[in-house]
Design a protein around this motif. Structure first.
Motif, short mmCIF file in Angstrom:
data_model
loop_
_atom_site.label_atom_id
_atom_site.label_comp_id
_atom_site.label_asym_id
_atom_site.label_seq_id
_atom_site.Cartn_x
_atom_site.Cartn_y
_atom_site.Cartn_z
N MET A 1 1.17 -1.07 -0.32
CA MET A 1 -0.13 -0.03 -0.52
C MET A 1 1.09 1.16 -0.34
O MET A 1 2.05 1.42 0.47
CB MET A 1 -0.76 -0.37 1.27
N SER A 2 0.89 2.39 -1.76
CA SER A 2 1.30 3.21 -1.41
C SER A 2 0.51 4.19 0.14
O SER A 2 -0.70 4.66 0.81
CB SER A 2 0.92 4.56 -2.28
N HIS A 3 1.26 4.89 1.03
CA HIS A 3 1.45 6.10 2.04
C HIS A 3 1.16 6.97 1.50
O HIS A 3 1.55 7.92 0.33
CB HIS A 3 2.03 5.67 3.60
N THR A 4 -0.17 8.20 2.22
CA THR A 4 -0.74 9.56 1.96
C THR A 4 -0.48 9.75 2.54
O THR A 4 -1.15 10.23 4.05
CB THR A 4 -1.95 9.50 0.97
N LEU A 5 -0.49 11.41 3.42
CA LEU A 5 -0.17 12.19 4.28
C LEU A 5 -1.48 13.57 3.51
O LEU A 5 -1.45 14.07 2.99
CB LEU A 5 0.98 13.19 4.60
N LEU A 6 -2.91 12.84 4.61
CA LEU A 6 -4.10 13.65 3.65
C LEU A 6 -4.03 14.90 4.57
O LEU A 6 -4.40 14.15 6.13
CB LEU A 6 -5.71 12.97 4.01
N PRO A 7 -5.04 16.17 4.38
CA PRO A 7 -4.98 17.39 5.44
C PRO A 7 -6.81 17.06 5.88
O PRO A 7 -7.51 16.65 4.87
CB PRO A 7 -5.00 18.65 4.68
N ALA A 8 -7.13 17.16 6.63
CA ALA A 8 -8.11 16.62 7.48
C ALA A 8 -8.84 18.09 7.89
O ALA A 8 -8.32 18.40 9.00
CB ALA A 8 -8.34 15.22 7.88
N THR A 9 -10.57 17.97 9.06
CA THR A 9 -10.83 19.00 9.26
C THR A 9 -11.57 17.98 10.64
O THR A 9 -12.47 17.37 10.04
CB THR A 9 -11.99 19.85 8.95
N LEU A 10 -11.54 18.30 12.03
CA LEU A 10 -12.32 17.41 13.28
C LEU A 10 -14.31 18.81 12.84
O LEU A 10 -14.17 19.59 12.95
CB LEU A 10 -11.81 18.14 14.31
N THR A 11 -14.89 17.62 12.72
CA THR A 11 -16.14 18.11 12.74
C THR A 11 -16.55 18.07 13.88
O THR A 11 -17.43 18.44 13.86
CB THR A 11 -16.76 17.91 11.80
N ALA A 12 -16.33 17.03 14.47
CA ALA A 12 -17.33 16.88 15.52
C ALA A 12 -16.47 15.95 16.89
O ALA A 12 -15.39 14.97 16.70
CB ALA A 12 -19.00 15.84 14.89
N ASN A 13 -16.36 15.98 17.75
CA ASN A 13 -15.65 15.25 18.90
C ASN A 13 -16.73 15.26 19.91
O ASN A 13 -17.53 15.74 20.95
CB ASN A 13 -15.02 16.52 19.77
N GLN A 14 -17.46 13.65 20.13
CA GLN A 14 -18.26 13.15 21.20
C GLN A 14 -17.99 12.70 22.25
O GLN A 14 -17.23 11.81 21.31
CB GLN A 14 -19.62 13.33 19.90
N GLN A 15 -18.77 13.00 22.92
CA GLN A 15 -17.95 12.24 24.24
C GLN A 15 -18.85 10.86 24.82
O GLN A 15 -20.28 11.19 25.00
CB GLN A 15 -18.14 12.81 25.59
N LEU A 16 -18.51 9.95 24.00
CA LEU A 16 -19.79 8.70 24.48
C LEU A 16 -19.61 8.04 25.59
O LEU A 16 -21.15 7.50 26.16
CB LEU A 16 -19.40 8.01 23.26
N LYS A 17 -18.61 8.01 26.19
CA LYS A 17 -18.36 7.75 27.29
C LYS A 17 -17.44 8.53 29.09
O LYS A 17 -16.57 9.41 28.24
CB LYS A 17 -17.79 6.37 28.24
N PRO A 18 -17.04 8.96 29.97
CA PRO A 18 -16.13 9.05 30.60
C PRO A 18 -15.49 9.18 30.42
O PRO A 18 -14.81 10.66 29.66
CB PRO A 18 -17.07 8.57 31.76
N LYS A 19 -14.68 8.61 28.74
CA LYS A 19 -13.61 7.70 28.64
C LYS A 19 -13.55 7.85 27.72
O LYS A 19 -12.41 7.39 26.90
CB LYS A 19 -12.83 7.21 29.78
N LEU A 20 -14.56 7.77 26.22
CA LEU A 20 -14.07 7.44 25.46
C LEU A 20 -15.24 8.46 23.95
O LEU A 20 -16.09 9.17 24.71
CB LEU A 20 -15.05 6.44 24.90
N HIS A 21 -14.45 8.84 23.64
CA HIS A 21 -14.23 9.60 22.33
C HIS A 21 -14.25 9.06 21.34
O HIS A 21 -14.19 8.70 20.48
CB HIS A 21 -13.72 11.16 22.88
N ARG A 22 -16.09 10.14 20.33
CA ARG A 22 -15.59 9.49 18.95
C ARG A 22 -15.29 10.94 18.10
O ARG A 22 -16.50 12.05 18.14
CB ARG A 22 -17.44 8.90 18.70
N LEU A 23 -13.86 10.84 17.20
CA LEU A 23 -13.93 11.69 16.13
C LEU A 23 -14.47 12.25 15.48
O LEU A 23 -14.45 11.07 14.97
CB LEU A 23 -12.98 12.33 16.90
N THR A 24 -15.20 13.22 14.75
CA THR A 24 -15.61 12.75 13.19
C THR A 24 -14.31 13.85 12.63
O THR A 24 -14.35 14.48 12.97
CB THR A 24 -16.48 13.40 13.03
#
Length: 263
Positions: A1-24
């Motif tokens: 697999m070829s590796h690529t460095l992609l720019p991205a933007t965080l659109t959501a940071n949801q705290q599902l549990k006290p120690k578990l985050h879902r980043l979009t």
């Protein structure tokens, strides 16, 4: 697999549990990206506080060296995570991350990250291999998002394989685990075992569970184990030397090492 460095933007940071985050994360490049498998991992490039992600040259696949070569005042942090959900049509990737306060740069960045923050995504391959026979999946809390993505992939692409799949999940705290795991998967899988353990006793408890459930004749014929390094290594050793499974059919992925930083 070829590796690529992609720019991205965080659109959501949801705290599902006290120690578990879902980043979009969102990026136009995601619409062209194709996952190599459901446990595909990537390097998350996190700029210093108050800075934007700026693309930089990568030295082949040695992303660590490329990051280290950047000027210290602009040098981002690098940590490794797996894809939880991928929606190429929406140009989005979800990532579930277990955090532990400010104990490390990844956890520290994630707890403070806000929509609009920019990052780099260094693409890497998946490691899980679709089974041709029975399989055992073993994961601690850090690897459960990848395990759930594997199960969802099988349900969508090879649902018959779920009836030949055994799962052992080790949980140290429900504060780290997405809900409804047992309710969602217990009827589809051949066997689902959730064990509770203190963090320092995970390996002992998992090995005890596996020794009690399988021997050389009854063990599944392939194994995927991910999570803390010593746990992954111990399960691999049992599968190869105890059950006689070919090393080629054992995928072990150390996501982290107790007491050690893993850039």
């Amino acid at each position: 697999m070829s590796h690529t460095l992609l720019p991205a933007t965080l659109t959501a940071n949801q705290q599902l549990k006290p120690k578990l985050h879902r980043l979009t994360f969102s990026s136009p490049a995601f619409s062209r990206h194709r996952l190599t498998g459901p446990d595909e991992y990537f390097g998350l490039i996190m700029p210093k506080k108050g800075q934007e992600f700026t693309p930089f040259e990568i030295d082949g696949v040695n992303i660590r060296s490329a990051v280290s070569a950047l000027p210290e005042e602009k040098r981002p942090e690098l940590r490794w995570y797996t894809v939880r959900n991928f929606r190429p049509a929406e140009q989005e990737i979800d990532v579930d991350v277990v955090t532990h306060g400010d104990s490390g740069p990844g956890s520290r960045w994630i707890r403070r990250a806000r929509p609009g923050d920019t990052v780099g995504i260094f693409t890497c391959p998946a490691l899980w291999v679709p089974p041709t026979d029975s399989q055992l999946l073993v994961a601690d809390a850090s690897a459960l998002p990848a395990l759930r993505h594997i199960l969802a992939y099988q349900r969508a692409n090879a649902p018959q394989a779920l009836s030949r799949t055994d799962v052992v999940a080790v949980v140290t705290s429900t504060d780290e685990v997405e809900g409804r795991f047992v309710a969602e998967w217990s009827r589809s899988l051949r066997n689902l075992t959730v064990v509770s353990a203190e963090e320092t006793g995970e390996t002992r408890v998992v090995l005890g569970t596996l020794h009690g459930a399988y021997d050389v004749h009854s063990a599944p014929r392939s194994v995927w184990v991910s999570g803390e390094g010593e746990l992954a290594k111990a399960v691999r050793r049992l599968a190869v030397t105890g059950w006689g499974i070919s090393p080629a059919n054992v995928v072990w992925v150390p996501y982290w090492f107790r007491g050690k930083a893993r850039p």
